[in-house]
Each structure stands twice: as C-alpha cells, then as structure tokens.
Design a protein around this motif. Structure first.
Motif, PDB file in Angstrom:
ATOM      1  N   ALA A   5       0.980  -1.180   0.114  1.00  0.00           N
ATOM      2  CA  ALA A   5       0.063  -0.113  -0.232  1.00  0.00           C
ATOM      3  C   ALA A   5       0.917   1.284   0.003  1.00  0.00           C
ATOM      4  CB  ALA A   5      -1.023  -0.020   1.124  1.00  0.00           C
ATOM      5  N   GLY A   6       0.343   2.243  -0.813  1.00  0.00           N
ATOM      6  CA  GLY A   6       1.333   3.449  -0.871  1.00  0.00           C
ATOM      7  C   GLY A   6       1.085   4.532   0.268  1.00  0.00           C
ATOM      8  N   GLY A   7      -0.008   4.248   0.916  1.00  0.00           N
ATOM      9  CA  GLY A   7      -0.357   5.078   1.907  1.00  0.00           C
ATOM     10  C   GLY A   7      -1.661   4.653   2.772  1.00  0.00           C
ATOM     11  N   SER A   8      -2.322   5.403   3.581  1.00  0.00           N
ATOM     12  CA  SER A   8      -3.247   5.170   4.418  1.00  0.00           C
ATOM     13  C   SER A   8      -4.601   4.599   3.529  1.00  0.00           C
ATOM     14  CB  SER A   8      -3.536   6.272   5.318  1.00  0.00           C
ATOM     15  OG  SER A   8      -3.918   7.399   4.575  1.00  0.00           O
ATOM     16  N   ALA A   9      -4.841   5.594   2.668  1.00  0.00           N
ATOM     17  CA  ALA A   9      -6.101   4.941   1.880  1.00  0.00           C
ATOM     18  C   ALA A   9      -6.057   3.728   1.354  1.00  0.00           C
ATOM     19  CB  ALA A   9      -6.355   6.073   0.921  1.00  0.00           C
ATOM     20  N   ALA A  10      -4.904   3.344   0.887  1.00  0.00           N
ATOM     21  CA  ALA A  10      -4.705   1.996   0.034  1.00  0.00           C
ATOM     22  C   ALA A  10      -4.766   1.135   1.353  1.00  0.00           C
ATOM     23  CB  ALA A  10      -3.201   1.979  -0.620  1.00  0.00           C
ATOM     24  N   LEU A  11      -3.979   1.218   2.376  1.00  0.00           N
ATOM     25  CA  LEU A  11      -4.233   0.452   3.443  1.00  0.00           C
ATOM     26  C   LEU A  11      -5.599   0.081   3.999  1.00  0.00           C
ATOM     27  CD1 LEU A  11      -2.755  -1.356   5.699  1.00  0.00           C
ATOM     28  CD2 LEU A  11      -2.425   0.869   6.949  1.00  0.00           C
ATOM     29  N   ASP A  12      -6.212   1.197   4.118  1.00  0.00           N
ATOM     30  CA  ASP A  12      -7.626   1.073   4.423  1.00  0.00           C
ATOM     31  C   ASP A  12      -8.169  -0.018   3.579  1.00  0.00           C
ATOM     32  OD1 ASP A  12      -7.291   2.454   6.733  1.00  0.00           O
ATOM     33  OD2 ASP A  12      -8.055   4.272   5.679  1.00  0.00           O
ATOM     34  N   ARG A  13      -8.197  -0.058   2.314  1.00  0.00           N
ATOM     35  CA  ARG A  13      -8.913  -0.642   1.514  1.00  0.00           C
ATOM     36  C   ARG A  13      -8.432  -2.353   1.394  1.00  0.00           C
ATOM     37  NH1 ARG A  13      -7.816   3.956  -1.910  1.00  0.00           N
ATOM     38  NH2 ARG A  13      -5.850   3.008  -3.132  1.00  0.00           N
ATOM     39  N   ALA A  14      -7.142  -2.311   1.558  1.00  0.00           N
ATOM     40  CA  ALA A  14      -6.466  -3.667   1.705  1.00  0.00           C
ATOM     41  C   ALA A  14      -6.953  -4.523   2.901  1.00  0.00           C
ATOM     42  CB  ALA A  14      -5.009  -3.783   1.854  1.00  0.00           C
ATOM     43  N   LEU A  15      -7.157  -3.641   4.068  1.00  0.00           N
ATOM     44  CA  LEU A  15      -7.611  -4.372   5.428  1.00  0.00           C
ATOM     45  C   LEU A  15      -9.118  -4.549   5.008  1.00  0.00           C
ATOM     46  CD1 LEU A  15      -5.882  -2.193   8.193  1.00  0.00           C
ATOM     47  CD2 LEU A  15      -5.424  -4.620   7.332  1.00  0.00           C
ATOM     48  N   ALA A  16      -9.965  -3.772   4.592  1.00  0.00           N
ATOM     49  CA  ALA A  16     -11.391  -3.768   4.272  1.00  0.00           C
ATOM     50  C   ALA A  16     -11.616  -5.309   3.387  1.00  0.00           C
ATOM     51  CB  ALA A  16     -12.092  -2.843   3.606  1.00  0.00           C
ATOM     52  N   THR A  17     -10.475  -5.523   2.432  1.00  0.00           N
ATOM     53  CA  THR A  17     -10.624  -6.812   1.833  1.00  0.00           C
ATOM     54  C   THR A  17     -10.345  -7.941   2.584  1.00  0.00           C
ATOM     55  OG1 THR A  17     -10.150  -5.691  -0.088  1.00  0.00           O
ATOM     56  CG2 THR A  17      -9.861  -7.760  -0.411  1.00  0.00           C
ATOM     57  N   GLU A  18      -9.187  -8.123   3.162  1.00  0.00           N
ATOM     58  CA  GLU A  18      -8.651  -8.844   4.109  1.00  0.00           C
ATOM     59  C   GLU A  18      -7.839  -8.628   5.410  1.00  0.00           C
ATOM     60  OE1 GLU A  18      -6.478 -13.272   3.749  1.00  0.00           O
ATOM     61  OE2 GLU A  18      -6.447 -11.937   1.883  1.00  0.00           O
ATOM     62  N   GLU A  19      -8.194  -8.928   6.386  1.00  0.00           N
ATOM     63  CA  GLU A  19      -7.216  -8.648   7.576  1.00  0.00           C
ATOM     64  C   GLU A  19      -5.679  -8.871   7.437  1.00  0.00           C
ATOM     65  OE1 GLU A  19      -6.151  -6.807   9.936  1.00  0.00           O
ATOM     66  OE2 GLU A  19      -8.085  -7.093  11.332  1.00  0.00           O
ATOM     67  N   ALA A  20      -4.834  -8.462   8.205  1.00  0.00           N
ATOM     68  CA  ALA A  20      -3.427  -8.890   7.981  1.00  0.00           C
ATOM     69  C   ALA A  20      -2.982  -9.293   9.299  1.00  0.00           C
ATOM     70  CB  ALA A  20      -2.675  -7.679   7.574  1.00  0.00           C
ATOM     71  N   ASP A  21      -1.775  -9.936   9.217  1.00  0.00           N
ATOM     72  CA  ASP A  21      -1.131 -10.399  10.633  1.00  0.00           C
ATOM     73  C   ASP A  21      -0.331  -9.561  10.939  1.00  0.00           C
ATOM     74  OD1 ASP A  21      -2.672 -13.300  10.762  1.00  0.00           O
ATOM     75  OD2 ASP A  21      -1.354 -13.345   8.932  1.00  0.00           O
ATOM     76  N   LEU A  22       0.472  -8.991  10.090  1.00  0.00           N
ATOM     77  CA  LEU A  22       1.366  -7.929  10.261  1.00  0.00           C
ATOM     78  C   LEU A  22       1.606  -6.710   9.315  1.00  0.00           C
ATOM     79  CD1 LEU A  22       4.331  -7.084  11.524  1.00  0.00           C
ATOM     80  CD2 LEU A  22       5.412  -8.573   9.990  1.00  0.00           C
TER      81      LEU A  22
END
Length: 251
Positions: free
Chosen positions: A39-56
């Motif tokens: 993810a290149g920043g917070s918005a991309a991270l939020d989209r990624a987490l909305a799709t699937e949780e992360a362990d790290l």
C-alpha cells in the motif's frame, strides 16, 4: 489445520510511499514464505484491510498523506494486526512515539532485508492477538496452572494474550507488552534491570535503546494500576530497574 490442507502463510502489508522499497520488500518476503500485499499510503491500506485482515503491517513513519503514527493509532482500535514501524535512521523520537502508539517493534532505515525477515517472524511468533472466549483456547500453563492470572487490577488471559478488566472488558496487548508482562509474572519480587528486561522480554542483543522499557512499563501501568501515578504492581527501584509485586491493586 485439517489433514492435507496447506499451511496458511503469514499475511503482511507493506505500507510505504516509496514504490521501489515496497516492491523490494514485498518480493523478498514473498520468496521467504509470506503472503504480501503493498500500500502506498493510508487510503490504500484501509482498502486492503477492508478486503482481508493482515497478521503484520510494516508501516513507514514518514508518508505525505497520513503519517505512520496516526495510522497506528487508528489501527489500535480496528485491527488485530501486529505493527513494525519503519523509522528514520537513529531517530530516537520516532522510536519512542512508535512505541507509545502501540507498535510491536521498530526498524531503522536503511535496513537489511534479512533482519527485517527475522524481526517479522519474531513479532508474528509472539503475537497471538485474536480475542478468544474467556474459557477457550488451550489453557496455556503457568507455574500455578492457570490461564487467567491476576496482574494489578486486571487479569491476564494467557490464551488470548490480552487483559481482562474488572468490568469484563477485554483490552488488547501488543506482542512486546505481553512478553514484558510474562517476564514480570515469571520473576515476582525480583528487581530486574532495563538491560535484563530487554534480554528476557525482547530477545534482542546489544540494543542501546533501553528507554523503550520505560515507555512500555508506562503503557502497561495505565492499563493495570489503580493509580498509575502511584504504581503498586510494577514498582520503580531507583537506580536499579523495576520489580513486580503480586497481590497489589486487586479488591
């Protein structure tokens, strides 16, 4: 895991505004047994987490839209992912703030990819953040055979690796907070220096940043002491270190 099923790879998200660095880290970790997204920043991270949780989450501190500290604060209430902060080289302030907002570890840029891999695996081994039922889990043994151990005004749920407050509220601990508490539980009534706590709790050699212990103790006190300004469970021994005194702050 059911017979014949494939082992689940640790899910990692690399968050950094430098694409070359993101791609380099992602490629290396993928080749070493991690399931990596970027993810290149917070918005991309939020989209990624909305799709699937992360362990790290590997989280850069300095990004143009929302900095890593702000992101870490938000994630503390919404995600179970462990966090390694990527900080500027030798920036002690970044390290302190990262610890205060709940990061599990930190790594200074530029870093060796082999060290990053080792840190990631260590954090993932320590981090078992999924909240479980109070009577669930495998019943991790302690010297007294309990999986719920009194610690200040709270209980430590050793299976879920979290705090249970007197009102039943469950409060997440970072992996390094849990490790530090575990060291105190195993060493009651014993003065432990900062260096000894670093050796036992963080398994890190020759780390000059021993003040990270002070930051972590302060965070834990806020969660388990009846009056954090006058701690009774984790006491400071001036000029020596800290001592855990069981049986304090509980009704």
């Amino acid at each position: 895991m059911s017979p014949g099923s494939e082992p689940t790879l640790p899910r990692v998200i690399v968050v950094d505004d430098e694409q070359d660095l993101r791609d380099m880290v992602a490629d290396y970790l993928t080749r070493n047994g991690f399931a990596v997204r970027t993810a290149g920043g917070s918005a991309a991270l939020d989209r990624a987490l909305a799709t699937e949780e992360a362990d790290l989450i590997l989280l850069d501190v300095n990004m143009p839209d929302e900095d890593g500290f702000s992101i870490a604060r938000r994630l503390a209430g919404t995600s179970n992912a462990a966090i390694i902060m990527l900080t500027a080289a030798d920036d002690v302030v970044d390290r302190i703030v990262g610890l205060e907002v709940g990061a599990d570890d930190y790594l200074s840029k530029p870093f060796d990819l082999r060290e990053l891999k080792a840190r990631a695996r260590a954090v993932l081994r320590r981090s078992r953040r999924a909240v479980q039922p109070v009577n669930g889990g495998s019943g991790q043994a302690t010297p007294n055979g309990m999986s719920h151990v009194p610690f200040g005004k709270a209980l430590i749920d050793l299976d879920a690796r979290c705090l249970v407050q007197p009102d039943g509220t469950r409060e997440t601990l970072t992996a390094m907070e849990f490790d530090l508490i575990d060291v105190f539980l195993q060493n009651p009534h014993r003065i432990l220096t900062r260096n000894r706590l670093l050796d036992l709790a963080h398994r890190r050699d020759n780390d000059p940043f021993d003040r990270s212990i002070d930051v972590r103790v302060t965070r834990i006190r806020k969660k388990i002491e009846a009056d954090p300004s006058k701690p009774q469970t984790i006491k400071t021994v001036r000029g020596a270190g800290y001592i855990f005194t069981p049986g304090k702050d509980r009704a």
